[in-house]
Design an enzyme around this catalytic site. Structure first.
Site, PDB file in Angstrom:
ATOM      1  CE1 TYR A  58      -2.812  -3.245   0.549  1.00 21.27           C
ATOM      2  CE2 TYR A  58      -3.447  -2.614   2.726  1.00 21.27           C
ATOM      3  CZ  TYR A  58      -3.420  -3.379   1.687  1.00 21.27           C
ATOM      4  OH  TYR A  58      -4.500  -4.569   1.714  1.00 21.27           O
ATOM      5  N   PRO A 204     -15.535  -6.264   2.593  1.00 26.61           N
ATOM      6  CG  PRO A 204     -15.352  -5.666   4.719  1.00 26.61           C
ATOM      7  CD  PRO A 204     -14.339  -5.624   3.451  1.00 26.61           C
ATOM      8  N   GLY A 208     -19.804  -0.472  -0.787  1.00 32.31           N
ATOM      9  CA  GLY A 208     -21.035   0.125  -1.008  1.00 32.31           C
ATOM     10  C   GLY A 208     -21.927  -0.074  -2.179  1.00 32.31           C
TER      11      GLY A 208
END
Length: 280
Positions: A58, A204, A208
């Site tokens: 990242y 998870p 959205g």
């Protein structure tokens, strides 16, 4: 906050925090808003979240450095989970890299950037098909025995790969993509449940995508006095006692919404309705 005992050793909050959303799409570069990112990390701890998940890919390395600068020295009980073995070559471009010398280098860099003497949870980000797993994890076993790593996990693996890894060293967690509509890893989750291995679903709440107003899921959420996101997280928590979701967000409001999912109790009928609401 509810907890799961990792390896009968480290209590993990039942909802963790995934940090990748703090940086741009493609996981490239530093945090988009450093001031807001610091506030989110501190607020997560205030809310009882003690599992902070990140990776050397990242940034690359940007988030590990940022977390170390923001949170170290860490409050008691905080579990920093990081990963290596997926080399990021450019935005949205990465490839598995499991050479022992590379993994050793990345562990040392993670320790430096995170300002830790020992990594509480280190995870192999991807298995490198070009390198025998015994070689990759053999190096990690050596680093664990040297005290640089406390516990070891895997990411994006199947049951056979977990079993192969467990013949090399103890595996305490698995981080696979899993949510209400993406459930190809059911066999892995069942295996983890049977063996008390933490299952950390990434993505998870499907970013959205299931939260459309007027949807069946939204109607169920309204009836239960919750949000669609909270329904999805609560469904995961009810699915297995070893599940520890790690939703990521760059919003304080969404962080608080995610953590509040722990207060939602679903009946078997609720769970069935939720699954039916998003069935193909």
């Amino acid at each position: 906050m509810q907890s799961f005992l990792l390896a009968n050793d480290l209590p993990l909050s039942r909802i963790g925090y995934g940090t990748m959303r703090l940086i741009a799409d493609g996981a490239w570069g530093p945090p988009l808003d450093p001031t807001a990112a610091k506030a989110i990390l501190h607020r997560a701890l205030d809310l009882g979240v003690n599992l902070i998940d990140t990776a050397d890919a990242y940034g690359p390395q940007e988030l590990e450095r940022f977390i170390g600068e923001t949170l170290a020295p860490y409050p008691a009980g905080v579990v920093i989970a990081t990963k290596a073995g997926l080399a990021r070559m450019a935005p949205a471009k990465s490839e598995p890299l499991g050479r022992p010398s590379y993994l050793r280098q990345q562990v040392e860099m993670s320790l430096r950037y995170l300002k830790l003497e020992q990594l509480p949870l280190w995870q192999l980000h991807r298995i490198d098909p070009q390198v025998p797993l015994e070689d990759s994890l053999g190096m990690i076993r050596d680093l664990q025995q040297a005290g640089k790593i406390r516990h070891v996990g895997l990411s994006e693996v199947n049951v056979a790969q977990i079993e192969q890894a467990r013949r090399i060293l103890p595996i305490v967690s698995v981080q696979n993509k899993y949510n209400l509509t993406e459930r190809k890893h059911e066999a892995v989750l069942d295996y983890c449940t049977q063996n008390n291995i933490a299952f950390l679903p990434w993505y998870p709440v499907a970013a959205g995508k299931l939260n459309a107003p007027g949807s069946k899921l939204a109607a169920i959420a309204t009836r239960l006095g919750a949000t669609p996101t909270q329904l999805q997280l609560s469904w995961l928590l009810h699915r297995s006692p070893v599940i520890v979701p790690i939703p990521g967000t760059s919003s304080l409001a969404h962080l608080e919404e995610n953590c509040a999912a722990l207060n939602l109790t679903l009946t078997p009928q609720d769970l069935q309705e939720i699954e039916s609401a998003v069935a193909p």
